[in-house]
Design an enzyme around this catalytic site. Structure first.
Site, mmCIF file in Angstrom:
data_model
loop_
_atom_site.group_PDB
_atom_site.id
_atom_site.type_symbol
_atom_site.label_atom_id
_atom_site.label_comp_id
_atom_site.label_asym_id
_atom_site.label_seq_id
_atom_site.Cartn_x
_atom_site.Cartn_y
_atom_site.Cartn_z
ATOM 1 N N ASP A 159 -43.173 -2.097 122.351
ATOM 2 C CA ASP A 159 -42.239 -1.567 122.536
ATOM 3 C C ASP A 159 -41.413 -1.189 121.101
ATOM 4 O O ASP A 159 -41.001 -0.085 120.800
ATOM 5 C CB ASP A 159 -41.201 -1.818 123.674
ATOM 6 C CG ASP A 159 -42.089 -2.187 125.078
ATOM 7 O OD1 ASP A 159 -42.663 -1.155 125.456
ATOM 8 O OD2 ASP A 159 -42.224 -3.268 125.315
ATOM 9 N N HIS A 187 -40.033 -5.462 129.757
ATOM 10 C CA HIS A 187 -41.046 -4.789 129.268
ATOM 11 C C HIS A 187 -41.629 -3.617 130.698
ATOM 12 O O HIS A 187 -42.346 -3.979 131.313
ATOM 13 C CB HIS A 187 -42.417 -5.358 128.972
ATOM 14 C CG HIS A 187 -43.710 -4.377 128.744
ATOM 15 N ND1 HIS A 187 -43.635 -3.363 127.810
ATOM 16 C CD2 HIS A 187 -44.451 -4.255 129.549
ATOM 17 C CE1 HIS A 187 -44.617 -2.563 128.008
ATOM 18 N NE2 HIS A 187 -45.471 -3.122 128.834
HETATM 19 P P1 NAI Z 1 -58.386 -3.719 132.049
HETATM 20 O O1 NAI Z 1 -58.294 -3.338 133.492
HETATM 21 O O2 NAI Z 1 -58.889 -2.926 131.091
HETATM 22 O O3 NAI Z 1 -58.798 -5.164 131.891
HETATM 23 C C1 NAI Z 1 -58.161 -6.095 132.625
HETATM 24 C C2 NAI Z 1 -59.340 -7.171 132.675
HETATM 25 O O4 NAI Z 1 -58.690 -8.412 133.262
HETATM 26 C C3 NAI Z 1 -60.542 -6.795 133.619
HETATM 27 O O5 NAI Z 1 -61.788 -6.952 132.707
HETATM 28 C C4 NAI Z 1 -60.426 -7.787 134.550
HETATM 29 O O6 NAI Z 1 -61.679 -8.133 135.211
HETATM 30 C C5 NAI Z 1 -59.727 -9.003 133.959
HETATM 31 N N1 NAI Z 1 -59.228 -9.891 134.945
HETATM 32 C C6 NAI Z 1 -58.695 -9.579 136.221
HETATM 33 N N2 NAI Z 1 -58.175 -11.017 136.910
HETATM 34 C C7 NAI Z 1 -58.509 -11.724 136.108
HETATM 35 C C8 NAI Z 1 -58.389 -13.131 136.074
HETATM 36 N N3 NAI Z 1 -57.659 -13.617 137.202
HETATM 37 N N4 NAI Z 1 -58.968 -14.074 134.891
HETATM 38 C C9 NAI Z 1 -59.322 -13.386 133.992
HETATM 39 N N5 NAI Z 1 -59.688 -12.149 133.749
HETATM 40 C C10 NAI Z 1 -59.129 -11.175 134.737
HETATM 41 O O7 NAI Z 1 -56.686 -3.561 131.590
HETATM 42 P P2 NAI Z 1 -56.215 -3.524 130.012
HETATM 43 O O8 NAI Z 1 -56.127 -2.022 129.639
HETATM 44 O O9 NAI Z 1 -57.056 -4.397 129.084
HETATM 45 O O10 NAI Z 1 -54.729 -3.951 130.295
HETATM 46 C C11 NAI Z 1 -54.440 -5.415 130.633
HETATM 47 C C12 NAI Z 1 -53.154 -5.719 131.131
HETATM 48 O O11 NAI Z 1 -52.260 -5.457 129.968
HETATM 49 C C13 NAI Z 1 -52.627 -4.717 132.201
HETATM 50 O O12 NAI Z 1 -51.771 -5.569 133.190
HETATM 51 C C14 NAI Z 1 -51.609 -3.811 131.355
HETATM 52 O O13 NAI Z 1 -50.803 -3.212 132.218
HETATM 53 C C15 NAI Z 1 -51.043 -4.313 130.465
HETATM 54 N N6 NAI Z 1 -50.529 -4.036 129.204
HETATM 55 C C16 NAI Z 1 -49.177 -4.591 128.790
HETATM 56 C C17 NAI Z 1 -48.638 -3.885 127.718
HETATM 57 C C18 NAI Z 1 -47.396 -4.650 127.170
HETATM 58 O O14 NAI Z 1 -46.831 -3.950 126.248
HETATM 59 N N7 NAI Z 1 -46.880 -5.883 127.746
HETATM 60 C C19 NAI Z 1 -49.361 -2.937 126.656
HETATM 61 C C20 NAI Z 1 -50.317 -2.398 127.674
HETATM 62 C C21 NAI Z 1 -51.076 -2.898 128.609
#
Ligand code: NAI
Length: 325
Positions: A159, A187
């Protein structure tokens, strides 16, 4: 030679993981002369994909990458961890209520907090990226009572970086011409990107812009809703920019900076209830951080900070009500 730093990435097979791991291994997380061991934590069905990413990491022959461990066991993943990047989370799916979302994430961040408590190195630093990031960080922290509570942080750096870019564009200046940007609060769409303390030369950013309507009706919503705009355009959520922000957050925490935004446990500063993990302006040095004090908060900023903090208090109360903390 230096002992490698143990860096654990959860959700390593996800899209942020894919954008993040290569930059960690190439020295951007900690510095160009710091060797790293990578620990990839995934759920069992995604282990194979994580192995594929590890094969690619091997194929880069990164001089700083000393080892890769792939596991679906949190205890193994966090044993001896120095830097924990908690990226994997349960996204909100159709028809899911907030309570369901918090509960599902409690099921992830509680055991991870416990595993960090059990095995992390004394100097462990935790960054939560997975949403709802601030509250997930609070859940993990509450299950790691032996870890100093300030080591649990959540990411608002994306952000912050978005706010820098939008402002630089508006003013026709370089991002490096802007100092003292701050994101306050959660966030989420209630976050408050603050132009009254950001500086461009010897003016505040608000003075430099001199357009309150743009600030209120364009700048703030554009920054706060940028994530949705990326999904709309790309057909997938921000990944490389989120990974980049995670790199910036940890790099600055470890290496020091005069002013950035981090979501950290409140000590009560600026009227934010103690214990809530909320974004503040911080200064970092020697691996620790402090909230920048003494900023005057006018009525406009006060109302926006209060609204975002109220949302965080609600989330905290909700996870308390669910017995997650
Ligand atoms: P994604 O869905 O591509 O990857 C998430 C991964 O986490 C998947 O491979 C899944 O198998 C794994 N996962 C689920 N439960 C798990 C567990 N208990 N232990 C280990 N791994 C586990 O999602 P992406 O795009 O990589 O985003 C990840 C997170 O980051 C989302 O929650 C998203 O909302 C968040 N995010 C936060 C931002 C921020 O500014 N704080 C910005 C963009 C995304």
């Amino acid at each position: 030679t230096r002992t490698p730093v143990n860096v654990t990435v959860t959700g390593a097979a996800g899209q942020i993981g894919y954008a993040l791991l290569f930059r960690i291994a190439s020295g951007h997380l900690l510095g160009p002369d710091v060797p790293v061991n990578l620990r990839l934590l995934e759920i069992t069905p995604a282990l194979k994909a994580a192995e594929g990413t590890a094969m690619e990491l091997d194929d880069c022959a990164f001089p700083l990458l000393k080892g890769i461990t792939i596991t679906d066991d949190a205890k193994t993943a966090f044993d001896g961890v120095n830097v924990a990047l908690l990226v994997g989370a349960r996204p909100r799916t159709k028809g899911m209520e907030r309570g369901d979302l918090l509960e599902a994430n409690g099921g992830i961040f509680k055991p991870q907090g416990e595993a960090i408590n059990a095995g992390a190195a004394d100097d462990v630093k935790v960054l939560v990226v997975g949403n709802p990031a601030n509250t997930n960080a609070l859940i993990a922290q509450q299950h790691a009572p032996d870890v100093p509570r300030e080591r649990f942080t959540a990411m608002t750096r994306l952000d912050h970086n978005r706010a820098l870019s939008q402002l630089a564009k508006k003013l026709g200046v370089a991002v490096t011409d802007i100092q003292n940007m701050t994101i306050w609060g959660n966030h989420s769409a209630t976050q408050y990107p603050d132009l009254f303390h950001a500086k461009v030369g010897d003016k505040t950013a608000a003075e430099a812009v001199n357009d309150q309507a743009w600030l209120e009706n364009d700048f703030i919503p554009t920054v706060a809703k940028r994530g949705a705009a990326i999904i709309e355009a790309r057909g997938a959520s921000s990944a490389a920019s989120a990974a980049n922000a995670a790199i910036d957050h940890v790099y600055d925490w470890v290496n020091g900076t005069e002013w950035t935004s981090m979501a950290i446990p409140s000590d009560g500063s600026y009227g934010v209830p103690e214990g809530i993990i909320s974004s503040f302006p911080v200064r970092t040095s020697g691996g620790s951080y402090e909230i920048i004090q003494g900023l005057e908060i006018d009525e406009f900023s006060r109302a926006r900070i209060d609204a975002s903090v109220a949302e965080l208090v609600e989330e905290r109360d909700a996870v308390k009500g669910l017995g997650l903390i």
